[in-house]
Motif scaffolding. Structure first.
Motif, PDB file in Angstrom:
ATOM      1  N   ASP A  69       2.955  -8.838 -42.084  1.00 16.79           N
ATOM      2  CA  ASP A  69       1.684  -8.701 -41.368  1.00 16.79           C
ATOM      3  C   ASP A  69       1.773  -9.493 -40.068  1.00 16.79           C
ATOM      4  OD1 ASP A  69      -0.924  -8.654 -40.449  1.00 16.79           O
ATOM      5  OD2 ASP A  69      -1.794  -9.038 -42.417  1.00 16.79           O
ATOM      6  N   PRO A  70       1.706  -8.826 -38.916  1.00 15.37           N
ATOM      7  CA  PRO A  70       1.880  -9.523 -37.639  1.00 15.37           C
ATOM      8  C   PRO A  70       0.638 -10.257 -37.137  1.00 15.37           C
ATOM      9  CG  PRO A  70       1.489  -7.222 -37.237  1.00 15.37           C
ATOM     10  CD  PRO A  70       1.540  -7.399 -38.749  1.00 15.37           C
ATOM     11  N   ARG A  71      -0.484 -10.044 -37.796  1.00 14.80           N
ATOM     12  CA  ARG A  71      -1.724 -10.628 -37.299  1.00 14.80           C
ATOM     13  C   ARG A  71      -1.755 -12.137 -37.529  1.00 14.80           C
ATOM     14  NH1 ARG A  71      -6.094  -7.697 -40.525  1.00 14.80           N
ATOM     15  NH2 ARG A  71      -4.503  -8.050 -42.106  1.00 14.80           N
ATOM     16  N   LEU A  72      -2.341 -12.830 -36.599  1.00 16.18           N
ATOM     17  CA  LEU A  72      -2.507 -14.266 -36.732  1.00 16.18           C
ATOM     18  C   LEU A  72      -3.787 -14.567 -37.506  1.00 16.18           C
ATOM     19  CD1 LEU A  72      -1.448 -17.031 -36.073  1.00 16.18           C
ATOM     20  CD2 LEU A  72      -2.599 -16.904 -33.877  1.00 16.18           C
ATOM     21  N   HIS A  73      -4.893 -14.054 -37.036  1.00 17.69           N
ATOM     22  CA  HIS A  73      -6.191 -14.240 -37.701  1.00 17.69           C
ATOM     23  C   HIS A  73      -6.438 -13.012 -38.568  1.00 17.69           C
ATOM     24  CE1 HIS A  73     -10.278 -15.290 -38.494  1.00 17.69           C
ATOM     25  NE2 HIS A  73     -10.741 -14.228 -37.870  1.00 17.69           N
ATOM     26  N   ARG A  74      -6.640 -13.232 -39.862  1.00 19.59           N
ATOM     27  CA  ARG A  74      -6.798 -12.124 -40.803  1.00 19.59           C
ATOM     28  C   ARG A  74      -8.060 -12.321 -41.625  1.00 19.59           C
ATOM     29  NH1 ARG A  74      -1.226 -12.300 -43.687  1.00 19.59           N
ATOM     30  NH2 ARG A  74      -1.604 -14.498 -43.455  1.00 19.59           N
ATOM     31  N   PRO A  75      -9.208 -11.886 -41.104  1.00 13.02           N
ATOM     32  CA  PRO A  75     -10.464 -12.057 -41.836  1.00 13.02           C
ATOM     33  C   PRO A  75     -10.408 -11.381 -43.208  1.00 13.02           C
ATOM     34  CG  PRO A  75     -10.860 -11.276 -39.603  1.00 13.02           C
ATOM     35  CD  PRO A  75      -9.380 -11.200 -39.837  1.00 13.02           C
ATOM     36  N   GLY A  76     -10.972 -12.036 -44.202  1.00 11.15           N
ATOM     37  CA  GLY A  76     -11.071 -11.463 -45.530  1.00 11.15           C
ATOM     38  C   GLY A  76      -9.827 -11.586 -46.384  1.00 11.15           C
ATOM     39  N   VAL A  77      -8.768 -12.184 -45.870  1.00 13.79           N
ATOM     40  CA  VAL A  77      -7.538 -12.308 -46.654  1.00 13.79           C
ATOM     41  C   VAL A  77      -7.752 -13.304 -47.799  1.00 13.79           C
ATOM     42  CG1 VAL A  77      -6.463 -14.179 -45.330  1.00 13.79           C
ATOM     43  CG2 VAL A  77      -5.028 -12.489 -46.429  1.00 13.79           C
ATOM     44  N   LEU A  93       2.923 -20.592 -31.245  1.00 14.03           N
ATOM     45  CA  LEU A  93       3.016 -19.945 -29.932  1.00 14.03           C
ATOM     46  C   LEU A  93       1.640 -19.781 -29.287  1.00 14.03           C
ATOM     47  CD1 LEU A  93       5.746 -17.282 -30.714  1.00 14.03           C
ATOM     48  CD2 LEU A  93       5.967 -19.265 -29.186  1.00 14.03           C
ATOM     49  N   ALA A  94       0.625 -19.481 -30.079  1.00 13.39           N
ATOM     50  CA  ALA A  94      -0.732 -19.365 -29.534  1.00 13.39           C
ATOM     51  C   ALA A  94      -1.192 -20.709 -28.968  1.00 13.39           C
ATOM     52  CB  ALA A  94      -1.700 -18.870 -30.600  1.00 13.39           C
ATOM     53  N   LEU A  95      -0.912 -21.784 -29.692  1.00 10.02           N
ATOM     54  CA  LEU A  95      -1.296 -23.116 -29.206  1.00 10.02           C
ATOM     55  C   LEU A  95      -0.475 -23.511 -27.984  1.00 10.02           C
ATOM     56  CD1 LEU A  95      -1.858 -24.600 -32.686  1.00 10.02           C
ATOM     57  CD2 LEU A  95      -3.601 -24.423 -30.907  1.00 10.02           C
ATOM     58  N   CYS A 143      -3.964 -13.989 -27.491  1.00 11.75           N
ATOM     59  CA  CYS A 143      -2.968 -14.556 -28.400  1.00 11.75           C
ATOM     60  C   CYS A 143      -3.444 -14.655 -29.841  1.00 11.75           C
ATOM     61  CB  CYS A 143      -2.569 -15.954 -27.936  1.00 11.75           C
ATOM     62  SG  CYS A 143      -1.687 -15.970 -26.385  1.00 11.75           S
ATOM     63  N   ILE A 144      -4.695 -14.916 -30.038  1.00 17.62           N
ATOM     64  CA  ILE A 144      -5.194 -15.176 -31.380  1.00 17.62           C
ATOM     65  C   ILE A 144      -5.785 -13.928 -32.018  1.00 17.62           C
ATOM     66  CG2 ILE A 144      -6.870 -16.512 -32.718  1.00 17.62           C
ATOM     67  CD1 ILE A 144      -6.419 -18.754 -30.577  1.00 17.62           C
ATOM     68  N   MET A 145      -6.554 -13.195 -31.270  1.00 19.21           N
ATOM     69  CA  MET A 145      -7.273 -12.077 -31.868  1.00 19.21           C
ATOM     70  C   MET A 145      -6.529 -10.745 -31.772  1.00 19.21           C
ATOM     71  SD  MET A 145      -9.651 -13.855 -33.021  1.00 19.21           S
ATOM     72  CE  MET A 145     -10.690 -12.611 -33.753  1.00 19.21           C
ATOM     73  N   ALA A 146      -5.658 -10.576 -30.785  1.00 20.55           N
ATOM     74  CA  ALA A 146      -4.948  -9.308 -30.628  1.00 20.55           C
ATOM     75  C   ALA A 146      -3.937  -9.120 -31.758  1.00 20.55           C
ATOM     76  CB  ALA A 146      -4.246  -9.258 -29.271  1.00 20.55           C
ATOM     77  N   ARG A 147      -3.866  -7.952 -32.300  1.00 19.48           N
ATOM     78  CA  ARG A 147      -3.013  -7.686 -33.462  1.00 19.48           C
ATOM     79  C   ARG A 147      -1.524  -7.813 -33.152  1.00 19.48           C
ATOM     80  NH1 ARG A 147      -3.498  -4.347 -38.452  1.00 19.48           N
ATOM     81  NH2 ARG A 147      -1.370  -3.905 -38.998  1.00 19.48           N
ATOM     82  N   TRP A 148      -1.048  -7.338 -32.012  1.00 10.85           N
ATOM     83  CA  TRP A 148       0.394  -7.258 -31.784  1.00 10.85           C
ATOM     84  C   TRP A 148       0.904  -8.213 -30.727  1.00 10.85           C
ATOM     85  CZ3 TRP A 148       2.721  -4.815 -35.498  1.00 10.85           C
ATOM     86  CH2 TRP A 148       2.026  -3.830 -36.198  1.00 10.85           C
ATOM     87  N   SER A 149       0.079  -9.038 -30.171  1.00 13.73           N
ATOM     88  CA  SER A 149       0.512  -9.906 -29.085  1.00 13.73           C
ATOM     89  C   SER A 149       1.546 -10.933 -29.541  1.00 13.73           C
ATOM     90  CB  SER A 149      -0.699 -10.651 -28.513  1.00 13.73           C
ATOM     91  OG  SER A 149      -0.292 -11.532 -27.519  1.00 13.73           O
ATOM     92  N   ARG A 150       2.554 -11.173 -28.714  1.00 18.06           N
ATOM     93  CA  ARG A 150       3.594 -12.156 -29.013  1.00 18.06           C
ATOM     94  C   ARG A 150       3.253 -13.530 -28.475  1.00 18.06           C
ATOM     95  NH1 ARG A 150       9.594 -12.023 -28.897  1.00 18.06           N
ATOM     96  NH2 ARG A 150       9.126 -13.477 -27.265  1.00 18.06           N
ATOM     97  N   CYS A 151       2.594 -13.608 -27.368  1.00 23.53           N
ATOM     98  CA  CYS A 151       2.238 -14.875 -26.728  1.00 23.53           C
ATOM     99  C   CYS A 151       3.456 -15.672 -26.280  1.00 23.53           C
ATOM    100  CB  CYS A 151       1.389 -15.759 -27.644  1.00 23.53           C
ATOM    101  SG  CYS A 151      -0.161 -15.019 -28.036  1.00 23.53           S
ATOM    102  N   ASP A 152       3.951 -15.363 -25.107  1.00 21.58           N
ATOM    103  CA  ASP A 152       5.056 -16.152 -24.581  1.00 21.58           C
ATOM    104  C   ASP A 152       4.498 -17.323 -23.773  1.00 21.58           C
ATOM    105  OD1 ASP A 152       4.329 -15.189 -22.072  1.00 21.58           O
ATOM    106  OD2 ASP A 152       5.937 -13.734 -21.979  1.00 21.58           O
ATOM    107  N   ALA A 153       5.328 -17.971 -22.996  1.00 22.73           N
ATOM    108  CA  ALA A 153       4.924 -19.188 -22.286  1.00 22.73           C
ATOM    109  C   ALA A 153       3.780 -18.936 -21.312  1.00 22.73           C
ATOM    110  CB  ALA A 153       6.117 -19.794 -21.553  1.00 22.73           C
ATOM    111  N   ARG A 154       3.618 -17.714 -20.878  1.00 22.69           N
ATOM    112  CA  ARG A 154       2.533 -17.400 -19.939  1.00 22.69           C
ATOM    113  C   ARG A 154       1.259 -17.026 -20.670  1.00 22.69           C
ATOM    114  NH1 ARG A 154       6.908 -14.939 -18.919  1.00 22.69           N
ATOM    115  NH2 ARG A 154       6.149 -12.913 -19.530  1.00 22.69           N
ATOM    116  N   GLY A 155       1.312 -16.983 -21.989  1.00 25.47           N
ATOM    117  CA  GLY A 155       0.144 -16.578 -22.755  1.00 25.47           C
ATOM    118  C   GLY A 155      -0.010 -15.077 -22.801  1.00 25.47           C
ATOM    119  N   ARG A 156       1.031 -14.354 -22.487  1.00 30.09           N
ATOM    120  CA  ARG A 156       1.001 -12.876 -22.483  1.00 30.09           C
ATOM    121  C   ARG A 156       2.000 -12.324 -23.477  1.00 30.09           C
ATOM    122  NH1 ARG A 156      -3.479 -13.180 -20.445  1.00 30.09           N
ATOM    123  NH2 ARG A 156      -3.745 -13.585 -18.301  1.00 30.09           N
TER     124      ARG A 156
END
Length: 156
Positions: A69-77, A93-95, A143-156
């Motif tokens: 599961d690639p998601r970071l935040h997973r409501p209801g898990v 990476l998000a932090l 970074c936190i809410m997007a399902r597929w985001s990788r979040c590199d050093a630029r936050g993208r």
């Protein structure tokens, strides 16, 4: 540790505790390098940069496996499904992306305020996002809410 002083609101918010634990280890390595004078200038020390690179490698390897599961935040898990690579490596990476957006001193101040405000209580992803300074909210949303985001050093 932050997680011993602030609980999580739900198992879907586990990334907050685990991502902070991963990120704080890297920050500790950086502070040790700074104390030795090994890190003259710049945003990241070599030890911190190595940790961030390792998180990316571990996350990429984990996401290559089927069923992760690639998601970071997973409501209801539920508790049994709350962990996984995204919780640790994407959390770190998000932090890191937030630190890049805020800068090291503002990140430190934000974390201190977050801890003071929620010590002895619970923290949700929504409350964390709401506590961010405006200049970091776009990075956090991606970074936190997007399902597929990788979040590199630029936050993208």
């Amino acid at each position: 540790w932050f997680g011993e002083q602030v609980g999580i609101a739900s198992w879907g918010d586990l990334w907050i505790q685990e991502g902070l634990a991963v990120w704080l280890v890297a920050r500790d390595k950086e502070l040790r390098e700074l104390g030795r004078g090994d890190h003259p200038t710049g945003l990241e020390s070599p030890g911190y940069a190595r940790e961030v690179s390792l998180w990316r490698e571990r996350l990429d390897a984990a996401l290559a496996e089927e069923g992760v599961d690639p998601r970071l935040h997973r409501p209801g898990v539920r508790e049994a499904q709350a962990g996984g690579p995204a919780v640790y490596w994407r959390g770190g990476l998000a932090l890191h992306a937030l630190r890049v957006a805020l800068g090291p001193e503002a990140m430190r101040a934000w974390l201190r305020t977050l801890l003071a405000r929620h010590r002895g209580g619970h923290l949700s992803t929504g409350a964390l996002l709401a506590s961010l300074p405006p200049e970091a909210r776009d990075v956090a949303a991606e970074c936190i809410m997007a399902r597929w985001s990788r979040c590199d050093a630029r936050g993208r």
